[in-house]
Design an enzyme around this catalytic site. Structure first.
Site, PDB file in Angstrom:
ATOM      1  N   LYS A 185       5.272  -4.777 -20.891  1.00 33.28           N
ATOM      2  CA  LYS A 185       5.372  -3.409 -21.419  1.00 33.28           C
ATOM      3  C   LYS A 185       5.945  -2.483 -20.348  1.00 33.28           C
ATOM      4  O   LYS A 185       6.808  -1.654 -20.627  1.00 33.28           O
ATOM      5  CB  LYS A 185       3.977  -2.924 -21.864  1.00 33.28           C
ATOM      6  CG  LYS A 185       3.513  -3.594 -23.144  1.00 33.28           C
ATOM      7  CD  LYS A 185       2.033  -3.416 -23.405  1.00 33.28           C
ATOM      8  CE  LYS A 185       1.615  -4.265 -24.599  1.00 33.28           C
ATOM      9  NZ  LYS A 185       0.161  -4.380 -24.767  1.00 33.28           N
ATOM     10  N   GLN A 202      -5.415  -2.031 -22.794  1.00 30.80           N
ATOM     11  CA  GLN A 202      -5.137  -3.424 -23.153  1.00 30.80           C
ATOM     12  C   GLN A 202      -6.417  -4.149 -23.595  1.00 30.80           C
ATOM     13  O   GLN A 202      -7.442  -4.086 -22.952  1.00 30.80           O
ATOM     14  CB  GLN A 202      -4.499  -4.141 -21.944  1.00 30.80           C
ATOM     15  CG  GLN A 202      -4.070  -5.561 -22.214  1.00 30.80           C
ATOM     16  CD  GLN A 202      -2.973  -5.670 -23.276  1.00 30.80           C
ATOM     17  OE1 GLN A 202      -1.983  -4.941 -23.244  1.00 30.80           O
ATOM     18  NE2 GLN A 202      -3.151  -6.570 -24.218  1.00 30.80           N
ATOM     19  N   ASP A 242      -1.004   2.711 -30.373  1.00 31.79           N
ATOM     20  CA  ASP A 242      -1.445   1.418 -30.923  1.00 31.79           C
ATOM     21  C   ASP A 242      -1.855   1.553 -32.392  1.00 31.79           C
ATOM     22  O   ASP A 242      -1.958   0.559 -33.105  1.00 31.79           O
ATOM     23  CB  ASP A 242      -2.679   0.932 -30.140  1.00 31.79           C
ATOM     24  CG  ASP A 242      -2.332  -0.183 -29.170  1.00 31.79           C
ATOM     25  OD1 ASP A 242      -1.267  -0.794 -29.338  1.00 31.79           O
ATOM     26  OD2 ASP A 242      -3.139  -0.431 -28.260  1.00 31.79           O
TER      27      ASP A 242
END
Ligand code: NDP
Length: 305
Positions: free
Chosen positions: A64, A108, A131
């Site tokens: 990322k 994460q 997200d």
């Protein structure tokens, strides 16, 4: 066999859906939007928080970070020890919520066991929740509100279907898996009205009776199970489209790393009967990161409008 892409010719596949190519297309669009923001003196910023030393998570976060840099976005990688307390983490997220350089926040998954992941999700400002896990965004997706942040993996799957010219309207789709990250939002996207939607959707899971009978009904099967090669030829009808979300590490002494990645679908057994199928790797995986970047730019555009 390492890379299904290499063996595509051996199968009577009508179409191998190339996630890398579609992700590159999405990234081109994202790059143009970043340039427009930069022309206004704004750089979109993504904060990725990693707690602990899970090797798979470290690899995702590196990826990322790299993609952000390649697109000219601001990337803030925050690596915390596994001893980080819940309070410290929530405090960090609260600061990121008001940080003007940061437009997207991602913690994460999975965090260490002592961290309450739901509490972390609730703390993220829904406007920076790239997200799409915050209840505000989950509800907006269910309500078909176009300002919802949609989880990146199902959003990427939908984009793959559209790019591959697969008609979802009126199609029988079976999504195998009911997680909040993939299965549920995937089903919501596919049943929503409009392009890439209007499908008749069934969700299957570990308690589904006679899974093969259910998935064999499907024109489109989306596999998000987390079990290597869980779906075989008996699960797929001739001419179906298969989107394999699974990323599973299986031991392989012939590789440098000692493992290789396989999907939730037995590609070798299924490919020859499919109308179209995604490979693993090189299918859904690249799309997830591409959609994360796109979501972050969307967040930036909205926060700076
Ligand atoms: P979860 O473990 O959260 O969910 C798995 C789902 O599969 C559950 O709903 C479970 O049912 C169902 N399931 C498990 N075993 C069976 C079975 N034998 N038959 C039918 N259903 C079954 O996983 P995720 O949704 O987070 O991820 C799924 C897969 O996608 C994983 O391989 C993961 O690595 C991959 N993934 C890939 C991404 C990418 O970028 N390509 C991103 C995110 C995930 P139940 O609810 O009953 O337990």
């Amino acid at each position: 066999m390492q890379c299904p892409l290499k063996t595509a010719k051996e199968y009577k596949i009508m179409k191998l859906i190339d996630g890398k190519a579609v992700a590159a297309e999405v990234e081109l669009e994202t790059r143009a939007r970043i340039e427009a923001l930069k022309a206004r003196g704004i750089t979109p910023g993504l904060a990725v928080v990693l707690i602990g030393e899970n090797p798979a998570s470290q690899a995702y976060v590196r990826n990322k970070d790299r993609t952000c840099a390649a697109l000219g976005m601001h990337s803030r990688k925050i690596e915390l020890p596994s001893s980080t307390t819940q309070e410290e983490l929530l405090d960090l997220v609260t600061k990121l919520n008001v940080d003007p350089e940061i437009h997207g926040i991602l913690v994460q998954s999975p965090p260490p066991k002592h961290i309450d992941e739901h509490a972390v999700t609730l703390t993220i400002d829904p406007r920076k929740d790239v997200d799409g896990f915050h209840p505000v965004n989950v509800a907006k997706l269910a309500m078909e509100d176009p300002t919802a942040f949609v989880p990146c993996t199902p959003l990427g799957c939908q984009r793959l279907l559209i790019a591959a010219g697969i008609e979802t309207s009126g199609a029988e789709v079976v999504v195998v898996g009911r997680s909040l990250i993939v299965g549920k939002p995937m089903a919501l996207l596919l049943m929503a009205k409009g392009k890439g939607g209007d499908a008749t959707v069934t969700i299957a899971h570990s308690r589904t009776k006679d899974l093969a009978a259910v998935t064999r009904r499907a024109d489109i099967v989306i596999a998000a199970i987390g079990r290597p090669k869980a779906l075989g030829a008996e699960h797929i009808k001739d001419g179906a489209v298969v989107i394999d979300v699974g990323i599973n590490r299986v031991e392989d002494s012939t590789t440098k790393t000692g493992y290789r990645l396989v999907g939730d679908v037995d590609f070798d057994a299924v490919a020859s009967k499919c109308k179209a199928i995604t490979p693993v790797p090189g299918g859904v995986g690249p799309m997830t990161i591409a959609m994360l970047m796109a979501n972050t730019v969307t967040a930036c555009e909205r926060l700076t409008a």
